[in-house]
Motif scaffolding. Structure first.
Motif, PDB file in Angstrom:
ATOM      1  N   ALA A 112       0.886   8.377  38.774  1.00 46.77           N
ATOM      2  CA  ALA A 112       1.220   9.742  39.197  1.00 46.77           C
ATOM      3  C   ALA A 112       0.753  10.038  40.615  1.00 46.77           C
ATOM      4  CB  ALA A 112       0.617  10.752  38.225  1.00 46.77           C
ATOM      5  N   THR A 115       2.849   9.262  43.666  1.00 46.17           N
ATOM      6  CA  THR A 115       3.925  10.173  44.066  1.00 46.17           C
ATOM      7  C   THR A 115       3.738  10.601  45.509  1.00 46.17           C
ATOM      8  OG1 THR A 115       4.122  11.002  41.802  1.00 46.17           O
ATOM      9  CG2 THR A 115       5.016  12.405  43.541  1.00 46.17           C
ATOM     10  N   LEU A 127       9.106  11.329  41.032  1.00 49.04           N
ATOM     11  CA  LEU A 127       8.420  12.295  40.178  1.00 49.04           C
ATOM     12  C   LEU A 127       9.260  12.647  38.953  1.00 49.04           C
ATOM     13  CD1 LEU A 127       6.016  14.164  39.659  1.00 49.04           C
ATOM     14  CD2 LEU A 127       7.134  15.866  41.135  1.00 49.04           C
ATOM     15  N   LEU A 157      -1.517  13.851  39.370  1.00 51.53           N
ATOM     16  CA  LEU A 157      -0.849  14.756  40.316  1.00 51.53           C
ATOM     17  C   LEU A 157      -1.828  15.775  40.886  1.00 51.53           C
ATOM     18  CD1 LEU A 157       2.511  15.336  38.405  1.00 51.53           C
ATOM     19  CD2 LEU A 157       2.167  13.990  40.508  1.00 51.53           C
TER      20      LEU A 157
END
Length: 185
Positions: A112, A115, A127, A157
């Motif tokens: 994550a 990203t 994403l 994230l």
């Protein structure tokens, strides 16, 4: 290891409710050192590709912070959710001893956080695929492990402040142009 010994060995290193209540620090560390034997190859491949890329980009300390954050927080939150489900009668009491080992929460967090390594607009496609990969199992099977993986993605994230300014983003368009140039001459 014999199957019985292996199960007992891994259960003592599992981040299940029972072991977390007895030895939380030990099992949070040791559970990440083992993987489910039936699914080792996909994790090994993903681990080597994504983690190597992330560690090069972030540096060892930031990479480790993302791994530890995703593993620890997703484990604790998902096990608390499981405990609530047991108390509410939605899961059997035997779930306190569920075998829960592996690096998958750390891996999901790192996948994550990558990203932010990808240039826009490619980042948004990455994403969307990432969220689909971790949302579909959560929506269809709704296990505490699926919940933990989804949480790990959110935690990864959420590590944006940690990775902001860590170097040049990767632009797939530049890579494709370089490949095209190398192939044509």
């Amino acid at each position: 290891m014999s199957p019985d010994f292996e199960e007992d060995f891994l259960r003592q290193r599992s981040t299940n409710i029972h072991e977390l209540s007895q030895n939380p620090v030990r099992v949070l560390i040791t559970s990440a050192m083992w993987i489910d034997g039936g699914r080792w190859l996909p994790y090994a491949v993903l681990y080597s590709v994504f983690h190597a890329q992330a560690e090069r980009w972030l540096g060892t300390l930031r990479w480790l912070a993302v791994c530890v954050s995703a593993h620890v927080f997703a484990t604790l939150i998902s096990e608390l959710a499981l405990l609530k489900a047991i108390r509410d009668g939605m899961a059997p009491h035997s779930a306190v001893n569920t075998l829960d080992i592996g690096v998958s929460y750390a891996l999901a967090g790192v996948v994550a956080v990558l990203t932010y390594r990808i240039a826009a607009p490619w980042r948004y496609l990455y994403l969307a695929v990432l969220l689909a990969i971790y949302t579909v199992p959560l929506a269809t099977s709704r296990t505490f492990t699926d919940f933990g993986h989804f949480l790990s993605v959110l935690i990864g994230l959420g590590c944006y402040p940690l990775v902001r300014g860590c170097g040049k983003v990767w632009n797939p368009r530049e890579t494709l142009a370089a490949l095209r140039g190398a192939l044509t001459g």
